[in-house]
Design an enzyme around this catalytic site. Structure first.
Site, short mmCIF file in Angstrom:
data_model
loop_
_atom_site.label_atom_id
_atom_site.label_comp_id
_atom_site.label_asym_id
_atom_site.label_seq_id
_atom_site.Cartn_x
_atom_site.Cartn_y
_atom_site.Cartn_z
N GLY A 1 21.55 33.07 -9.66
CA GLY A 1 22.24 33.91 -8.69
C GLY A 1 21.86 35.36 -8.80
O GLY A 1 20.87 35.73 -9.45
N ASP A 2 22.69 36.21 -8.20
CA ASP A 2 22.41 37.64 -8.19
C ASP A 2 22.48 38.24 -9.58
O ASP A 2 21.81 39.23 -9.87
CB ASP A 2 23.39 38.34 -7.25
CG ASP A 2 23.18 37.93 -5.80
OD1 ASP A 2 22.04 37.99 -5.33
OD2 ASP A 2 24.16 37.53 -5.14
N GLY A 3 23.29 37.66 -10.47
CA GLY A 3 23.37 38.17 -11.83
C GLY A 3 22.07 37.99 -12.59
O GLY A 3 21.60 38.90 -13.29
N THR B 1 25.95 31.40 -7.55
CA THR B 1 27.20 31.33 -6.81
C THR B 1 27.10 32.04 -5.48
O THR B 1 27.44 31.49 -4.43
CB THR B 1 28.34 31.94 -7.65
OG1 THR B 1 28.43 31.24 -8.88
CG2 THR B 1 29.67 31.83 -6.91
N GLY B 2 26.64 33.29 -5.51
CA GLY B 2 26.62 34.08 -4.28
C GLY B 2 25.27 34.12 -3.58
O GLY B 2 25.17 33.88 -2.39
N THR C 1 17.83 31.25 -20.50
CA THR C 1 18.56 32.34 -21.12
C THR C 1 19.68 31.79 -22.01
O THR C 1 20.27 30.75 -21.72
CB THR C 1 19.16 33.29 -20.07
OG1 THR C 1 20.08 32.58 -19.24
CG2 THR C 1 18.07 33.88 -19.20
N ASN D 1 19.06 30.71 -15.83
CA ASN D 1 20.37 30.76 -16.49
C ASN D 1 21.01 29.38 -16.35
O ASN D 1 21.58 29.07 -15.31
CB ASN D 1 21.26 31.82 -15.86
CG ASN D 1 22.67 31.81 -16.42
OD1 ASN D 1 22.94 31.20 -17.45
ND2 ASN D 1 23.58 32.50 -15.74
N PRO D 2 20.92 28.54 -17.36
CA PRO D 2 21.40 27.15 -17.21
C PRO D 2 22.91 27.05 -17.03
O PRO D 2 23.41 26.02 -16.56
CB PRO D 2 20.95 26.48 -18.51
CG PRO D 2 20.84 27.60 -19.50
CD PRO D 2 20.40 28.80 -18.71
N GLU E 1 19.40 41.01 -13.89
CA GLU E 1 18.84 41.18 -15.22
C GLU E 1 17.32 41.20 -15.21
O GLU E 1 16.69 42.00 -15.90
CB GLU E 1 19.35 40.08 -16.16
CG GLU E 1 20.80 40.25 -16.58
CD GLU E 1 21.15 39.47 -17.83
OE1 GLU E 1 20.23 38.89 -18.45
OE2 GLU E 1 22.33 39.44 -18.21
#
Length: 341
Positions: A96-98, A134-135, A70, A36-37, A102
């Protein structure tokens, strides 16, 4: 971490790892890296560009590396499904976790694990992770550092372990999967607001929590554990279903959970006031909150939760992704994915 200052030997000095230097296999490992850039306010994309040459060097010529960027929400799900159908040996989430969330959802389709085009047997593609978000809370349960070079070394080694995944269902809706923590009410509302402030890094969780407190009311919930009898839980502030331990940027909310245990840890906070969080926040972060009054921890392979009043006001999220409102059922899928660890 700035990738230009990696404390590693120069490429000319570093030999290929033993398991990649040999020629005993007729083909290389097919690895798909999903990036995810825009993650972490663009930091993920920038660090990935710096990391990619090192990754290609470490994996050598005996791995086929595909890079997929993405373009928007849910794109990583589609990329993952196609990679599995095409026979990828591993799909690696970079972010990250997102992004990880996915990719995990991409391992499933129509309520079942995705399989290769030429095979009816699922589970042959492994899941990998390079935490650059981030997390990066999921990585904390395994004690993994935020150094992506360490993650590359795990991929080079290629050791895998079977892990559990949670599935969330609601009548009339598609199944949804999570690998880390699903949560209900105040914490889910905080996560919903925090997602709007990702540009501020981990500060987004503080901002989200402050917004969630405004107008918050503890709710009476009906809960059923392991398909048993329905129970009334009064004045629930938050309920967390942990497949792993951390969420919200390092809060160890379900400290006894582990993705290979075959069960969730379900932690319920009841009748908390705003000042309780201020006074006890450090215990939520270090995982010692289970001994606090009005905190209950249970082990479960399934849990159903619904509002008593049915007002559609209790938020639900999983792995930091907003899902809507109650009711929901959460169930464990034991050892369903092979993960590079």
């Amino acid at each position: 971490m700035a990738m230009v200052s990696m404390s590693k030997p120069s490429f000319s000095q570093q030999p290929l790892p033993h398991d990649l230097a040999g020629t005993s296999t007729s083909r290389g490992r097919d690895l798909v890296f999903i990036v995810n850039p825009r993650g972490a306010n663009g930091r993920t994309g920038r660090e990935w560009k710096k990391l990619l040459p090192y990754l290609r060097f470490r994996l050598g010529t005996h791995c086929n590396i595909s890079e997929s960027l993405t373009s928007g929400p849910s794109h990583a799900i589609d990329i993952t499904r196609e990679a599995i159908r095409e026979g990828a040996d591993a799909v690696v989430a970079v972010g990250g976790d997102g992004t990880l969330h996915e990719v995990v959802n991409g391992f499933f389709w129509g309520g079942k694990p995705v399989s290769k085009h030429d095979s009816k047997v699922p589970g042959t593609t492994s899941l990998g992770l390079i935490p650059l978000g981030t997390g990066s809370d999921f990585a904390r349960t395994f004690g993994w550092s935020n150094d992506p070079v360490d993650a590359i070394e795990r991929i080079v080694k290629g050791s895998t372990s079977r892990i559990d995944v949670g599935v969330i269902t609601k009548e009339g809706a598609d199944s949804h999967y999570f690998i880390n923590v699903a949560d209900i009410h105040l914490s889910a509302k905080a996560g919903y607001h925090a997602s709007k402030y990702k540009r501020f890094g981990n500060l987004c969780y503080v901002i989200g929590a402050l917004q969630a407190f405004f107008g918050h009311h503890n709710q009476d919930l009906r809960i059923r554990i392991n398909d048993g009898e329905w129970e009334l839980y009064p004045k629930v502030t938050a309920l967390c279903v942990g497949n792993a331990q951390f969420f919200g940027g390092g809060m160890r909310i379900t400290p006894n959970a582990h993705p290979s245990s075959g069960n969730f840890e379900v932690v319920t906070l009841q009748d908390f006031k705003w000042h309780d969080f201020i006074l006890k926040l450090h215990r939520l972060y270090n995982g010692t909150h289970l001994s606090i009054n009005n905190v209950l921890s249970r082990s479960a392979f399934s849990i159903e939760v619904e509002e008593v009043m049915g007002s559609d006001s209790v938020f639900v999220q999983s792995d930091g992704e907003y899902l809507g409102f109650l009711p929901r059922k959460f169930a464990i899928l034991p050892s369903v994915i092979s993960m590079i660890c």
